[in-house]
Scaffold this motif. Sequence first.
Motif, short mmCIF file in Angstrom:
data_model
loop_
_atom_site.label_atom_id
_atom_site.label_comp_id
_atom_site.label_asym_id
_atom_site.label_seq_id
_atom_site.Cartn_x
_atom_site.Cartn_y
_atom_site.Cartn_z
N UNK A 139 0.87 -1.16 0.00
CA UNK A 139 0.00 0.00 0.00
C UNK A 139 0.92 1.22 0.00
N UNK A 140 0.97 1.93 -1.13
CA UNK A 140 1.91 3.05 -1.26
C UNK A 140 1.73 4.10 -0.18
N UNK A 141 0.49 4.43 0.13
CA UNK A 141 0.22 5.47 1.12
C UNK A 141 0.78 5.05 2.48
N UNK A 142 0.44 3.84 2.91
CA UNK A 142 0.93 3.38 4.22
C UNK A 142 2.45 3.24 4.23
N UNK A 143 3.01 2.75 3.12
CA UNK A 143 4.45 2.60 3.07
C UNK A 143 5.15 3.94 3.20
N UNK A 144 4.57 4.94 2.61
CA UNK A 144 5.18 6.26 2.62
C UNK A 144 5.05 6.96 3.98
N UNK A 145 3.91 6.77 4.65
CA UNK A 145 3.64 7.57 5.86
C UNK A 145 3.65 6.80 7.18
N UNK A 146 3.68 5.48 7.13
CA UNK A 146 3.63 4.72 8.37
C UNK A 146 4.96 4.01 8.61
N UNK A 147 5.65 4.41 9.67
CA UNK A 147 6.91 3.76 10.02
C UNK A 147 6.69 2.28 10.34
N UNK A 148 5.62 1.98 11.05
CA UNK A 148 5.33 0.59 11.41
C UNK A 148 5.08 -0.25 10.15
N UNK A 149 4.26 0.24 9.25
CA UNK A 149 3.96 -0.49 8.01
C UNK A 149 5.25 -0.69 7.20
N UNK A 150 6.05 0.35 7.07
CA UNK A 150 7.30 0.27 6.32
C UNK A 150 8.22 -0.78 6.96
N UNK A 151 8.33 -0.75 8.29
CA UNK A 151 9.15 -1.73 9.00
C UNK A 151 8.65 -3.15 8.74
N UNK A 152 7.35 -3.36 8.82
CA UNK A 152 6.79 -4.70 8.60
C UNK A 152 7.02 -5.17 7.17
N UNK A 153 6.83 -4.30 6.20
CA UNK A 153 7.03 -4.68 4.80
C UNK A 153 8.50 -5.00 4.51
#
Length: 180
Positions: A38-52
Motif C-alpha cells: 500500500x503506497x500510502x501506508x508505506x510512505x507515511x507509516x513507520x510501522x507499516x514500512x518496517x513490517x514490509x
Amino acid sequence: FCLNDFSSGIPVVYKAGNIKNGLIEYYNPYSKVDFLMNNFLFRYSYLYRFLMLTLEEFLIKRDLQYRKDAPEKISNRSLKEIKGILNEKKIPLITIIFPYLKPINEYNEFERKQYETMIKVIKDLKIDYIDLHPYFANANLYQLRVFSNDQIHPSVKGHKIVADIIYSYLKERLKSQFSH
C-alpha cells in the motif's frame, strides 16, 4: 528509466530534508511483497514500512534465486502494464534509458546486468526507446552529477543534455510521421 529503477532494495527518495545531502531515502519493497503493498501506508507509516521491509528480507532470504530474476520480472510486468494503459488511450510510449553517471567500463557486474535486462525487456515488449549511453560516452559523467558521490541523479546540465536529446528525437519522429 534509470538502470536501478527495478532493483529490489533501491532507495526511493520522497522529499528534501536535512539528511544525507538534503534527501530522505525510504526503501520500497516493490518485489516479493507487492501483493501487500500500500503506497500510502508505506510512505507515511513507520510501522507499516518496517513490517514490509522485514517481510521482504525474510522472503528474499528464503528464495535466493529471486534476487537474480526480480529486476527482469518486475520491469517486464511494470512496462507491460504501462504499455497496455497507453495503447488503450492511443498514446505512444517511448522509454529513455538513463545511464549511471560513470563510464560504462566502470559498471560492476550487477550494473551491467541491470542495463542488459532493461534493454532485453524493452526489446521483448517492442517498446520504442532512447538509450542515452552512446550520447554520454564521451562526456565527463562525474561533472554531470548533482552530488559528487551520487551516480544516479544528474545536475541541471545533465538534465539539459537529456532534454535536448529527447527533443531532437521527438522532432525527427514527428517530422517523419508528417512527411508520409
